[in-house]
Design a protein around this motif. Structure first.
Motif, PDB file in Angstrom:
ATOM      1  N   GLY A 121     -16.148 -12.146  43.033  1.00  0.00           N
ATOM      2  CA  GLY A 121     -15.205 -12.332  43.606  1.00  0.00           C
ATOM      3  C   GLY A 121     -15.237 -11.554  45.212  1.00  0.00           C
ATOM      4  N   LEU A 122     -15.844 -10.702  45.430  1.00  0.00           N
ATOM      5  CA  LEU A 122     -15.688  -9.789  46.470  1.00  0.00           C
ATOM      6  C   LEU A 122     -16.795 -10.351  47.434  1.00  0.00           C
ATOM      7  CD1 LEU A 122     -15.026  -7.069  48.000  1.00  0.00           C
ATOM      8  CD2 LEU A 122     -17.282  -6.212  46.828  1.00  0.00           C
ATOM      9  N   MET A 123     -17.675 -11.294  46.859  1.00  0.00           N
ATOM     10  CA  MET A 123     -18.747 -11.892  47.913  1.00  0.00           C
ATOM     11  C   MET A 123     -18.026 -13.270  48.094  1.00  0.00           C
ATOM     12  SD  MET A 123     -22.516 -10.742  46.251  1.00  0.00           S
ATOM     13  CE  MET A 123     -21.970 -11.012  44.654  1.00  0.00           C
ATOM     14  N   SER A 124     -16.989 -13.732  47.683  1.00  0.00           N
ATOM     15  CA  SER A 124     -16.354 -15.036  48.005  1.00  0.00           C
ATOM     16  C   SER A 124     -15.976 -15.257  49.379  1.00  0.00           C
ATOM     17  CB  SER A 124     -15.226 -15.431  47.027  1.00  0.00           C
ATOM     18  OG  SER A 124     -14.510 -16.620  47.752  1.00  0.00           O
ATOM     19  N   ALA A 125     -16.317 -16.409  49.827  1.00  0.00           N
ATOM     20  CA  ALA A 125     -15.943 -16.931  51.173  1.00  0.00           C
ATOM     21  C   ALA A 125     -14.569 -16.911  51.302  1.00  0.00           C
ATOM     22  CB  ALA A 125     -16.721 -18.182  51.499  1.00  0.00           C
ATOM     23  N   GLU A 126     -13.782 -16.980  50.072  1.00  0.00           N
ATOM     24  CA  GLU A 126     -12.230 -17.240  50.266  1.00  0.00           C
ATOM     25  C   GLU A 126     -11.789 -16.094  50.260  1.00  0.00           C
ATOM     26  OE1 GLU A 126     -10.398 -19.920  49.953  1.00  0.00           O
ATOM     27  OE2 GLU A 126     -11.903 -21.309  49.165  1.00  0.00           O
ATOM     28  N   VAL A 127     -10.888 -15.608  51.583  1.00  0.00           N
ATOM     29  CA  VAL A 127     -10.443 -14.459  51.985  1.00  0.00           C
ATOM     30  C   VAL A 127      -9.478 -13.962  51.058  1.00  0.00           C
ATOM     31  CG1 VAL A 127      -9.162 -13.313  53.754  1.00  0.00           C
ATOM     32  CG2 VAL A 127     -10.785 -14.909  54.448  1.00  0.00           C
ATOM     33  N   TRP A 128      -8.638 -14.753  50.429  1.00  0.00           N
ATOM     34  CA  TRP A 128      -7.627 -14.177  49.318  1.00  0.00           C
ATOM     35  C   TRP A 128      -8.316 -13.619  48.110  1.00  0.00           C
ATOM     36  CZ3 TRP A 128      -7.994 -15.859  44.299  1.00  0.00           C
ATOM     37  CH2 TRP A 128      -8.631 -16.749  44.266  1.00  0.00           C
ATOM     38  N   MET A 129      -9.522 -14.318  47.806  1.00  0.00           N
ATOM     39  CA  MET A 129     -10.457 -13.557  46.678  1.00  0.00           C
ATOM     40  C   MET A 129     -10.865 -12.385  46.871  1.00  0.00           C
ATOM     41  SD  MET A 129     -13.235 -15.587  44.508  1.00  0.00           S
ATOM     42  CE  MET A 129     -12.489 -17.132  44.429  1.00  0.00           C
ATOM     43  N   SER A 130     -11.681 -12.157  48.033  1.00  0.00           N
ATOM     44  CA  SER A 130     -12.351 -11.081  48.408  1.00  0.00           C
ATOM     45  C   SER A 130     -11.466  -9.940  48.705  1.00  0.00           C
ATOM     46  CB  SER A 130     -13.359 -11.242  49.487  1.00  0.00           C
ATOM     47  OG  SER A 130     -12.627 -11.648  50.723  1.00  0.00           O
ATOM     48  N   THR A 131     -10.053 -10.175  49.206  1.00  0.00           N
ATOM     49  CA  THR A 131      -9.319  -9.144  49.374  1.00  0.00           C
ATOM     50  C   THR A 131      -8.363  -8.656  48.156  1.00  0.00           C
ATOM     51  OG1 THR A 131      -8.429 -10.276  51.647  1.00  0.00           O
ATOM     52  CG2 THR A 131      -6.909  -8.794  50.433  1.00  0.00           C
ATOM     53  N   GLN A 132      -8.296  -9.529  47.218  1.00  0.00           N
ATOM     54  CA  GLN A 132      -7.687  -9.027  45.820  1.00  0.00           C
ATOM     55  C   GLN A 132      -8.728  -8.206  45.119  1.00  0.00           C
ATOM     56  OE1 GLN A 132      -6.309 -12.421  43.616  1.00  0.00           O
ATOM     57  NE2 GLN A 132      -4.297 -11.789  44.144  1.00  0.00           N
ATOM     58  N   CYS A 133     -10.115  -8.588  45.228  1.00  0.00           N
ATOM     59  CA  CYS A 133     -11.418  -8.060  44.407  1.00  0.00           C
ATOM     60  C   CYS A 133     -11.506  -6.585  44.982  1.00  0.00           C
ATOM     61  CB  CYS A 133     -12.543  -8.585  44.385  1.00  0.00           C
ATOM     62  SG  CYS A 133     -12.407 -10.235  43.365  1.00  0.00           S
ATOM     63  N   ALA A 134     -11.278  -6.614  46.306  1.00  0.00           N
ATOM     64  CA  ALA A 134     -11.505  -5.165  47.234  1.00  0.00           C
ATOM     65  C   ALA A 134     -10.258  -4.256  46.755  1.00  0.00           C
ATOM     66  CB  ALA A 134     -11.546  -5.574  48.575  1.00  0.00           C
ATOM     67  N   ALA A 135      -9.285  -4.830  46.472  1.00  0.00           N
ATOM     68  CA  ALA A 135      -8.046  -3.952  46.168  1.00  0.00           C
ATOM     69  C   ALA A 135      -8.251  -3.556  44.693  1.00  0.00           C
ATOM     70  CB  ALA A 135      -6.861  -4.727  46.421  1.00  0.00           C
ATOM     71  N   ALA A 136      -8.817  -4.319  43.930  1.00  0.00           N
ATOM     72  CA  ALA A 136      -8.755  -3.919  42.543  1.00  0.00           C
ATOM     73  C   ALA A 136      -9.923  -2.850  42.370  1.00  0.00           C
ATOM     74  CB  ALA A 136      -9.275  -5.272  41.708  1.00  0.00           C
ATOM     75  N   LEU A 137     -11.080  -3.052  43.396  1.00  0.00           N
ATOM     76  CA  LEU A 137     -12.159  -1.982  43.018  1.00  0.00           C
ATOM     77  C   LEU A 137     -11.620  -0.622  43.897  1.00  0.00           C
ATOM     78  CD1 LEU A 137     -14.994  -4.347  44.112  1.00  0.00           C
ATOM     79  CD2 LEU A 137     -14.840  -3.186  42.183  1.00  0.00           C
ATOM     80  N   ASP A 138     -10.610  -0.806  44.915  1.00  0.00           N
ATOM     81  CA  ASP A 138     -10.337   0.292  45.399  1.00  0.00           C
ATOM     82  C   ASP A 138      -9.347   1.239  44.295  1.00  0.00           C
ATOM     83  OD1 ASP A 138      -9.610   2.497  47.500  1.00  0.00           O
ATOM     84  OD2 ASP A 138      -7.828   1.024  47.874  1.00  0.00           O
ATOM     85  N   HIS A 139      -8.573   0.392  43.765  1.00  0.00           N
ATOM     86  CA  HIS A 139      -7.772   1.248  42.751  1.00  0.00           C
ATOM     87  C   HIS A 139      -8.616   2.100  41.588  1.00  0.00           C
ATOM     88  CE1 HIS A 139      -4.113  -0.554  44.416  1.00  0.00           C
ATOM     89  NE2 HIS A 139      -4.369  -1.945  44.021  1.00  0.00           N
ATOM     90  N   LEU A 140      -9.632   1.315  41.131  1.00  0.00           N
ATOM     91  CA  LEU A 140     -10.447   1.991  40.158  1.00  0.00           C
ATOM     92  C   LEU A 140     -11.090   2.931  40.625  1.00  0.00           C
ATOM     93  CD1 LEU A 140     -12.328  -1.470  38.677  1.00  0.00           C
ATOM     94  CD2 LEU A 140     -10.434   0.342  37.427  1.00  0.00           C
ATOM     95  N   ALA A 141     -11.813   2.911  41.928  1.00  0.00           N
ATOM     96  CA  ALA A 141     -12.499   3.999  42.564  1.00  0.00           C
ATOM     97  C   ALA A 141     -11.416   5.287  42.698  1.00  0.00           C
ATOM     98  CB  ALA A 141     -13.261   3.811  43.805  1.00  0.00           C
ATOM     99  N   GLU A 142     -10.365   5.121  43.230  1.00  0.00           N
ATOM    100  CA  GLU A 142      -9.190   5.986  43.425  1.00  0.00           C
ATOM    101  C   GLU A 142      -8.974   6.917  42.205  1.00  0.00           C
ATOM    102  OE1 GLU A 142      -5.105   6.326  46.002  1.00  0.00           O
ATOM    103  OE2 GLU A 142      -5.755   4.535  45.156  1.00  0.00           O
ATOM    104  N   TYR A 143      -8.758   6.005  41.073  1.00  0.00           N
ATOM    105  CA  TYR A 143      -8.558   6.534  39.957  1.00  0.00           C
ATOM    106  C   TYR A 143      -9.601   7.442  39.388  1.00  0.00           C
ATOM    107  CZ  TYR A 143      -7.700   6.942  34.731  1.00  0.00           C
ATOM    108  OH  TYR A 143      -7.088   7.199  33.653  1.00  0.00           O
ATOM    109  N   ARG A 144     -10.844   6.859  39.640  1.00  0.00           N
ATOM    110  CA  ARG A 144     -12.041   7.743  39.351  1.00  0.00           C
ATOM    111  C   ARG A 144     -11.914   9.119  40.123  1.00  0.00           C
ATOM    112  NH1 ARG A 144     -18.502   6.168  40.419  1.00  0.00           N
ATOM    113  NH2 ARG A 144     -19.366   8.442  39.699  1.00  0.00           N
ATOM    114  N   PHE A 145     -11.609   8.906  41.355  1.00  0.00           N
ATOM    115  CA  PHE A 145     -11.759  10.213  42.484  1.00  0.00           C
ATOM    116  C   PHE A 145     -10.926  11.199  41.768  1.00  0.00           C
ATOM    117  CE2 PHE A 145     -10.299  12.313  46.153  1.00  0.00           C
ATOM    118  CZ  PHE A 145     -11.380  12.864  46.595  1.00  0.00           C
ATOM    119  N   ALA A 146      -9.551  10.779  41.533  1.00  0.00           N
ATOM    120  CA  ALA A 146      -8.435  11.681  41.014  1.00  0.00           C
ATOM    121  C   ALA A 146      -8.611  12.133  39.717  1.00  0.00           C
ATOM    122  CB  ALA A 146      -7.249  10.834  41.263  1.00  0.00           C
ATOM    123  N   GLN A 147      -9.184  11.189  38.913  1.00  0.00           N
ATOM    124  CA  GLN A 147      -9.025  11.833  37.436  1.00  0.00           C
ATOM    125  C   GLN A 147     -10.347  12.829  37.013  1.00  0.00           C
ATOM    126  OE1 GLN A 147      -6.734  11.339  35.214  1.00  0.00           O
ATOM    127  NE2 GLN A 147      -5.561  10.241  36.770  1.00  0.00           N
TER     128      GLN A 147
END
Length: 264
Positions: A121-147
């Motif tokens: 989804g991150l590679m999609s040309a649909e802006v809404w899709m790449s934005t949502q996928c980027a946000a989800a990946l950010d939440h996962l990476a932030e969780y990993r960083f903190a935990q």
């Protein structure tokens, strides 16, 4: 975790017989299920923390069945139907934002599938899709960083996923950098947010990617420009994910993109 009989509800529901219209029989209903789960999770109707507090597995079981349903849908089919796609990524973003520990606690096959679909989804040309996928990946990476800094059980679970699929997040780093540098993306700000958290949690992969890009430069002059741009990308950026630090990095990304797009 769910046992085999319970899981069969989610698994078997996502298999359409050969020769049958998969969307009408399966995917439309799967999309409705994802939408229901999204609205239940985002509507602030229930304090979901009380389920674990009282030892009630209903919530975690519902999450796992939802993920199992999503797992059984082939990625190509998922990306082919926009309504299904919107429902699925909407659900995943909310789960990654508000119930990250439950996502990380999934068995590895399911977790890997979720992250892999986020990369698609991150590679999609649909802006809404790449934005949502980027946000989800950010939440996962932030969780990993903190935990992982706290050596918590959640951090250990995340590192176990990384050990089994070490390529997942370095690949997301490469995709994000490629999109920022080589595409006229309308959501550069949204893409820069997970870039910092993924760099912070994949420093070796970032350095390797940087060295590959530097080694590919045909002249010393271009090599020097690219090296300088990478140095300035992390200028005054501290090893944390606080809002002020993120904003500083986002400004650096804009300058980094301008410098490299002028020569690449």
């Amino acid at each position: 975790a769910l046992d085999g009989g319970e899981l069969s509800d989610g698994d078997s529901a996502a298999r359409a017989p050969p020769g049958v219209d998969a969307y009408r029989m399966l995917y439309k209903g799967a999309g409705v299920c994802c939408s229901i789960m999204s609205r239940a999770l985002s509507g602030n109707y229930v304090n979901f923390g009380v389920f674990a507090l009282y030892g009630d597995a209903a919530f975690s079981d519902a999450l796992e069945v939802a993920f199992r349903l999503a797992l059984a849908i082939p990625p190509a089919d998922l990306m082919a139907y926009q309504k299904l796609c919107k429902a699925y990524f909407g659900m995943i973003e909310i789960m990654c934002a508000n119930h990250t520990a439950n996502v990380v606690a999934l068995e590895h096959t399911v977790f890997r599938h979720v992250v892999s679909t986020l990369l698609d989804g991150l590679m999609s040309a649909e802006v809404w899709m790449s934005t949502q996928c980027a946000a989800a990946l950010d939440h996962l990476a932030e969780y990993r960083f903190a935990q992982t800094k706290k050596s918590s059980p959640g951090g250990s679970s995340f590192l176990a996923h990384i050990k089994r699929s070490p390529e997942l997040f370095p690949r997301s780093l490469e995709i994000l950098l490629n999109m920022i540098l080589n595409e006229d993306c309308a959501n550069q700000w949204s893409l820069s947010r997970p870039l910092l958290s993924i760099i912070m949690t994949n420093e070796d992969a970032f350095l390797q990617l940087k060295q590959r890009i530097l080694a590919s430069q045909p002249t010393q002059e271009r090599h020097a420009i690219v090296a300088d741009a990478f140095d300035k990308l992390m200028l005054d950026v501290q090893p944390n994910l606080e809002s002020r630090n993120r904003d500083r990095f986002t400004q650096n990304v804009t300058l980094f993109r301008q410098a490299l797009r002028a020569i690449l």
